[in-house]
Design an enzyme around this catalytic site. Structure first.
Site, short mmCIF file in Angstrom:
data_model
loop_
_atom_site.label_atom_id
_atom_site.label_comp_id
_atom_site.label_asym_id
_atom_site.label_seq_id
_atom_site.Cartn_x
_atom_site.Cartn_y
_atom_site.Cartn_z
N LYS A 243 72.35 59.34 -8.24
CA LYS A 243 71.97 58.05 -8.84
C LYS A 243 70.46 58.01 -9.09
O LYS A 243 70.01 57.52 -10.13
CB LYS A 243 72.41 56.92 -7.91
CG LYS A 243 72.08 55.51 -8.39
CD LYS A 243 73.11 54.96 -9.36
CE LYS A 243 72.69 53.70 -10.09
NZ LYS A 243 72.51 52.53 -9.29
N ASN B 79 65.62 54.39 -16.22
CA ASN B 79 64.88 53.17 -15.90
C ASN B 79 63.45 53.13 -16.44
O ASN B 79 63.09 52.18 -17.14
CB ASN B 79 64.94 52.89 -14.39
CG ASN B 79 66.36 52.60 -13.92
OD1 ASN B 79 67.32 53.06 -14.52
ND2 ASN B 79 66.53 51.84 -12.87
N ASN C 23 73.26 47.47 -21.76
CA ASN C 23 72.48 46.91 -20.62
C ASN C 23 70.98 47.02 -20.83
O ASN C 23 70.50 47.99 -21.41
CB ASN C 23 72.69 47.75 -19.34
CG ASN C 23 73.99 47.49 -18.69
OD1 ASN C 23 74.89 46.96 -19.31
ND2 ASN C 23 74.08 47.89 -17.43
N TYR C 24 70.29 46.05 -20.23
CA TYR C 24 68.86 46.22 -20.01
C TYR C 24 68.76 46.72 -18.58
O TYR C 24 69.30 46.09 -17.67
CB TYR C 24 68.13 44.89 -20.16
CG TYR C 24 68.15 44.39 -21.59
CD1 TYR C 24 67.42 45.06 -22.57
CD2 TYR C 24 68.88 43.27 -21.96
CE1 TYR C 24 67.44 44.62 -23.89
CE2 TYR C 24 68.91 42.83 -23.27
CZ TYR C 24 68.18 43.51 -24.23
OH TYR C 24 68.20 43.09 -25.54
N GLU D 58 60.98 49.22 -9.15
CA GLU D 58 61.35 50.20 -8.12
C GLU D 58 60.82 51.61 -8.45
O GLU D 58 61.32 52.59 -7.91
CB GLU D 58 62.87 50.22 -7.97
CG GLU D 58 63.42 48.90 -7.44
CD GLU D 58 64.93 48.91 -7.23
OE1 GLU D 58 65.37 48.61 -6.12
OE2 GLU D 58 65.66 49.22 -8.19
O1 PAF Z 1 69.12 50.36 -12.43
C1 PAF Z 1 69.95 50.19 -13.36
O2 PAF Z 1 69.72 49.48 -14.32
C2 PAF Z 1 71.31 50.85 -13.22
O3 PAF Z 1 71.29 51.63 -12.05
C3 PAF Z 1 71.77 51.69 -14.40
C4 PAF Z 1 72.97 52.52 -13.97
C5 PAF Z 1 70.68 52.61 -14.89
C6 PAF Z 1 72.31 50.86 -15.52
O4 PAF Z 1 71.37 50.06 -16.15
#
Ligand code: PAF
Length: 301
Positions: free
Chosen positions: A183, A191, A251-252, A266
């Site tokens: 991850k 990110n 997603n953002y 982070e």
């Molecule tokens: O940090 C995040 O945003 C998530 O872990 C991911 C999987 C990159 C999806 O946006």
């Protein structure tokens, strides 16, 4: 099960809402979010449609029940202070689950909680705050949980079942430390680039130059994992990273959300941690090294 979610951000609130259908759940979060939840309930829309009456508080006080499971889902830079405050509600049999991004959370939790009480997990769900009391679930992901020593214990199977019953698709891993690294490598690619370029995750594969940078960051981060003793193949990691980008294309990323809110990111627990570990093993990580200060120019330090 009596569950406390320490960090009712977007994913913490989503998981808390789902778990509250069959468990006693208390969310600990920011005052405005907590007030809205206590007034109108917690609303989830998008991939999940739900409105639940769940208890929420804005500080760790005595709980109306003995806590079986404490889900730590605060940002990695807050782990130490959050777990220090939560100390008063953790008893001998409380299981503490770190469900966070980054490579340094378990170490921070271990300052306060015995290692035998700690389990860990990773998730690829995507969500963001629409407004206090309301969360948008943008990407249905998978969740992996595991004991730190890899044991298939009864408690980890039980917690996995509770997650699955709450419709949080979950598997138990015998190597959760490897999952955390996988991850972290994926996050190290997605990110900071989305935070810097201000784009949705999917854009990273729409632009060939960005796609190449993703591949190069992935190569560096995978080399650090291998030097540290976590055996990962570069090709697997590039494929996995691109798969997550495709699955979360709308997603953002959490880092971009932090930047947009003017908050700390982070970056130190992800790319920063990879740079530090890389240095220890004399692995060159020039892209990771530059991404750390680049993201910091946009965010609170
Ligand atoms: O940090 C995040 O945003 C998530 O872990 C991911 C999987 C990159 C999806 O946006």
């Amino acid at each position: 099960m009596n569950i406390v979610v320490l960090g009712a951000g977007a994913i913490g609130s989503l998981f808390g809402a789902l778990l509250s259908k069959k468990n006693n759940v208390i969310l600990i979060g920011r005052t405005s979010h907590v007030n809205a939840i206590n007034k109108n309930g917690l609303s989830i829309d998008g991939k999940t449609q739900l409105n639940v009456n769940v208890s929420a508080v804005d500080s760790v006080n005595s709980m109306p029940f003995s806590v079986d499971l404490l889900i730590v889902i605060v940002k990695s830079y807050d782990t130490k202070s959050a777990i220090d405050q939560a100390k008063q509600i953790i008893h001998d049999r409380t299981v503490v689950l770190s469900l966070q991004n980054g490579l340094d959370n378990i170490k921070a939790i271990e300052h306060v909680v015995e290692r035998r009480q700690i389990i860990a997990g990773v998730t690829t769900h995507g969500a963001f705050f629409s407004k206090p009391g309301c969360i948008k679930h943008t990407g249905v992901g998978k969740t992996v949980l595991g004991e730190l020593d890899g044991e298939s214990s009864e408690r980890i199977k039980n917690i996995g079942n509770i997650f699955n019953l709450a419709e949080i698709e979950t598997v138990v891993s015998k190597n959760i430390i490897k999952e955390i690294w996988i991850k972290a490598v994926i996050n190290s690619c997605i990110n900071p680039l989305t935070a810097f370029f201000g784009c949705r995750n999917g854009h990273l594969l729409e632009n060939p130059i960005l796609e190449k940078i993703v591949e190069n960051v992935c190569e560096e981060s995978t080399s650090v994992a291998n030097a540290y003793g976590i055996k990962l193949s570069y090709q697997d990691m590039v494929n996995k990273t691109k798969e997550v980008i495709r699955e979360t294309s709308e997603n953002y990323s959490s880092m971009l959300q932090s930047v947009r809110k003017g908050k700390k990111t982070e970056i130190d627990s992800i790319n920063g941690a990879l740079v530090n570990i890389g240095r220890t093993y004399s692995i060159d990580v020039p892209l990771n090294e530059i991404l750390v200060p680049l993201v910091k120019t946009f965010s609170e330090q």
